[in-house]
Motif scaffolding. Structure first.
Motif, PDB file in Angstrom:
ATOM      1  N   ASN A  57      17.366 -23.289 -14.874  1.00 40.02           N
ATOM      2  CA  ASN A  57      16.743 -24.581 -15.190  1.00 40.02           C
ATOM      3  C   ASN A  57      15.756 -24.958 -14.080  1.00 40.02           C
ATOM      4  OD1 ASN A  57      18.190 -26.325 -13.157  1.00 40.02           O
ATOM      5  ND2 ASN A  57      19.958 -25.658 -14.351  1.00 40.02           N
ATOM      6  N   GLY A  58      15.104 -26.095 -14.238  1.00 42.27           N
ATOM      7  CA  GLY A  58      14.067 -26.495 -13.282  1.00 42.27           C
ATOM      8  C   GLY A  58      14.638 -27.021 -11.972  1.00 42.27           C
ATOM      9  N   THR A  59      15.784 -27.694 -12.059  1.00 47.13           N
ATOM     10  CA  THR A  59      16.411 -28.236 -10.856  1.00 47.13           C
ATOM     11  C   THR A  59      16.751 -27.102  -9.884  1.00 47.13           C
ATOM     12  OG1 THR A  59      17.374 -29.987 -12.219  1.00 47.13           O
ATOM     13  CG2 THR A  59      18.319 -29.677 -10.035  1.00 47.13           C
ATOM     14  N   VAL A  60      17.343 -26.036 -10.406  1.00 52.08           N
ATOM     15  CA  VAL A  60      17.714 -24.934  -9.515  1.00 52.08           C
ATOM     16  C   VAL A  60      16.490 -24.130  -9.072  1.00 52.08           C
ATOM     17  CG1 VAL A  60      20.027 -24.809 -10.519  1.00 52.08           C
ATOM     18  CG2 VAL A  60      18.284 -23.184 -11.277  1.00 52.08           C
ATOM     19  N   ALA A 157       7.249 -29.351 -13.088  1.00 51.67           N
ATOM     20  CA  ALA A 157       8.160 -29.364 -14.241  1.00 51.67           C
ATOM     21  C   ALA A 157       7.581 -30.088 -15.458  1.00 51.67           C
ATOM     22  CB  ALA A 157       9.483 -30.020 -13.845  1.00 51.67           C
ATOM     23  N   GLU A 158       6.621 -30.981 -15.208  1.00 55.11           N
ATOM     24  CA  GLU A 158       6.065 -31.784 -16.309  1.00 55.11           C
ATOM     25  C   GLU A 158       4.609 -31.435 -16.584  1.00 55.11           C
ATOM     26  OE1 GLU A 158       6.642 -35.861 -15.135  1.00 55.11           O
ATOM     27  OE2 GLU A 158       8.817 -35.643 -14.997  1.00 55.11           O
ATOM     28  N   ALA A 159       4.118 -30.329 -16.042  1.00 53.51           N
ATOM     29  CA  ALA A 159       2.657 -30.168 -16.044  1.00 53.51           C
ATOM     30  C   ALA A 159       2.162 -28.743 -16.293  1.00 53.51           C
ATOM     31  CB  ALA A 159       2.106 -30.677 -14.714  1.00 53.51           C
ATOM     32  N   PHE A 178       8.879 -24.880 -12.227  1.00 55.30           N
ATOM     33  CA  PHE A 178       8.701 -25.376 -13.599  1.00 55.30           C
ATOM     34  C   PHE A 178      10.053 -25.569 -14.276  1.00 55.30           C
ATOM     35  CE2 PHE A 178       4.729 -23.400 -12.527  1.00 55.30           C
ATOM     36  CZ  PHE A 178       3.769 -24.147 -13.183  1.00 55.30           C
ATOM     37  N   SER A 179      10.055 -26.412 -15.317  1.00 57.25           N
ATOM     38  CA  SER A 179      11.241 -26.611 -16.149  1.00 57.25           C
ATOM     39  C   SER A 179      10.883 -26.306 -17.598  1.00 57.25           C
ATOM     40  CB  SER A 179      11.719 -28.061 -16.050  1.00 57.25           C
ATOM     41  OG  SER A 179      12.616 -28.364 -17.105  1.00 57.25           O
ATOM     42  N   PHE A 180      11.855 -25.739 -18.323  1.00 57.04           N
ATOM     43  CA  PHE A 180      11.679 -25.507 -19.764  1.00 57.04           C
ATOM     44  C   PHE A 180      12.773 -26.231 -20.548  1.00 57.04           C
ATOM     45  CE2 PHE A 180      10.218 -21.575 -17.561  1.00 57.04           C
ATOM     46  CZ  PHE A 180       8.852 -21.768 -17.748  1.00 57.04           C
ATOM     47  N   ASN A 183      12.441 -31.099 -23.809  1.00 57.33           N
ATOM     48  CA  ASN A 183      11.308 -32.004 -24.049  1.00 57.33           C
ATOM     49  C   ASN A 183      10.078 -31.654 -23.202  1.00 57.33           C
ATOM     50  OD1 ASN A 183      11.889 -32.865 -21.480  1.00 57.33           O
ATOM     51  ND2 ASN A 183      12.487 -34.938 -22.042  1.00 57.33           N
ATOM     52  N   LYS A 184      10.093 -30.537 -22.497  1.00 55.36           N
ATOM     53  CA  LYS A 184       8.955 -30.196 -21.636  1.00 55.36           C
ATOM     54  C   LYS A 184       7.817 -29.555 -22.453  1.00 55.36           C
ATOM     55  CE  LYS A 184      10.970 -32.028 -18.197  1.00 55.36           C
ATOM     56  NZ  LYS A 184      11.536 -31.662 -16.908  1.00 55.36           N
ATOM     57  N   ILE A 185       6.694 -29.268 -21.803  1.00 53.72           N
ATOM     58  CA  ILE A 185       5.506 -28.769 -22.518  1.00 53.72           C
ATOM     59  C   ILE A 185       5.838 -27.529 -23.343  1.00 53.72           C
ATOM     60  CG2 ILE A 185       3.180 -27.774 -22.239  1.00 53.72           C
ATOM     61  CD1 ILE A 185       2.860 -30.516 -21.340  1.00 53.72           C
TER      62      ILE A 185
END
Ligand SMILES: *Cc1c(COP(=O)(O)O)cnc(C)c1O
Length: 366
Positions: A57-60, A157-159, A178-180, A183-185
């Motif tokens: 995930n994005g946090t890790v 993460a949002e871009a 980055f996060s996937f 609800n992300k891009i």
């Protein structure tokens, strides 16, 4: 038109099912598999970096980046106070302390002019966050980082796909994260990615992600590592999503244009920024409900919900949350956070649905 217009929803209309079926038919469902390698290669190409490392995930991804750069106990890391909590949590996981900086009124992002006053001999890194799809003004920030010998980790993460002076976020500093999330891009359900041009960072990130097990000597761990791997199933979704990312970003920008054209003559609503040097990917269509709109932000959200329109408030500035509340004041971030609202921004949103969102706002204005 839907009865209830959601803030976001994933778009899974491409090869997602085909690639996931492929994993299941072949049995390659865990973290070893062709799709993980393909997703990493395709994503680094998309960002314009040499390498990418997929994570769970994005946090890790942010935590991994900090561990790779040996940030730990006694260190300080500069982060915006106005961001999603994970940016600061990842710093706290390492034992280091997040040091907050106020927002820039023009972009809502970390204010590069406010960073230097927070740098101490303990400062190890800066994490700029490209919030809601708008890139941070990176040049002054990178200049400061060079001057004080600090690492820079972008929280992108949002871009995904947002550009700073023609270059994509995630490629502008030492490491991009980055996060996937759904609800992300683009999404893989849960998932994350680290991007870099450094072979040293690449190798260390791979090692630590894979419980620091020696690639040469099985079950030999030279240090404490993490299991932060992405599965082939997630990566299969990611590869399919990435095939359509240009289209999804284009759609986000079209939605933003429609909103802007309809909101322009509605007083009391401040539209999202797009600096002259920026390409905003409008992860969320975010506006500020100003005092002269009439009802306050929370009232507006309730009113929208009653009219079948979902929305989200902006994040609470992190210095106001229990883990980090030390009585500091950050007036710009506090003001933006109090007024901000994310309107429905999913890529399947129709022009008529956007019209209904605007109609609801018009009704609520006094
Ligand atoms: C979503 C998000 C994250 C965390 O990503 P997860 O995949 O949900 O762990 C980190 N930073 C920002 C700014 C985010 O929006």
């Amino acid at each position: 038109m839907r009865d209830f217009i959601p803030v976001a929803e994933p778009y899974l209309g491409g090869n997602e099912l085909k690639y996931v079926s492929d994993c299941i038919e072949s049995g390659w469902i865990s973290s070893v598999g062709e799709y993980v390698i393909r997703f990493e290669n395709d994503f680094s190409k998309f960002c314009g970096t040499k390498y990418a490392v997929a994570t769970s995930n994005g946090t890790v991804a942010i935590h991994l980046a900090l561990e790779v750069l040996e940030v730990g106990e006694g260190d300080e890391v500069i982060v915006p106070t106005f961001t999603f909590a994970s940016t600061a949590f990842a710093v706290s996981y390492t034992g280091a302390r997040p040091v907050f900086v106020d927002s820039e009124p023009a972009t809502w992002n970390i204010d590069p002019q406010r960073i230097e006053e927070k740098i101490t001999p303990r400062t190890k890194a800066i994490i700029p966050v490209h919030l809601y799809g708008h890139p941070v003004d990176m040049d002054p920030l990178l200049q400061l980082a060079r001057k004080h010998n600090l690492y820079v980790i972008e929280d992108a993460a949002e871009a995904h796909g947002a550009e700073y002076k023609g270059r994509r976020v995630g490629s502008l500093s030492d490491v991009g994260c980055f996060s996937f999330y759904g609800n992300k891009i683009i999404t893989t359900g849960e998932g994350g990615m680290l991007t870099t041009d450094s072979e040293e960072i690449l190798e260390k990130a791979r090692l630590l992600r894979d419980v620091a097990m020696s690639p040469e000597k099985r079950y030999w761990h030279s240090r404490i590592g993490f299991n932060y791997r992405m599965t082939n199933l997630q990566a299969a979704v990611g590869v399919a999503q990435l095939e359509r990312i240009e289209e999804l970003i284009q759609r986000k920008r079209e939605i933003a244009e429609i909103y802007a054209s309809l909101l322009r003559d509605l007083p009391g609503v401040t539209l999202p920024p797009e600096a002259s040097w920026a390409k905003n990917v409008y992860w969320m269509y975010s506006v500020l409900i100003e005092d002269d709109f009439g009802p306050k932000r929370d009232k507006v959200m309730t009113g929208l919900r009653e009219r079948g329109v979902d929305s989200r408030p902006f994040f609470y500035p992190l210095h106001t949350l229990p883990p980090y509340n030390g009585g500091e004041k950050f007036p710009v971030a506090e003001k933006i956070a109090r007024k901000g609202i994310n309107l429905p921004s999913g890529v399947t949103l129709t022009k008529e649905e956007i019209g209904r969102v605007i109609e609801a706002l018009r009704e609520l204005r006094r």
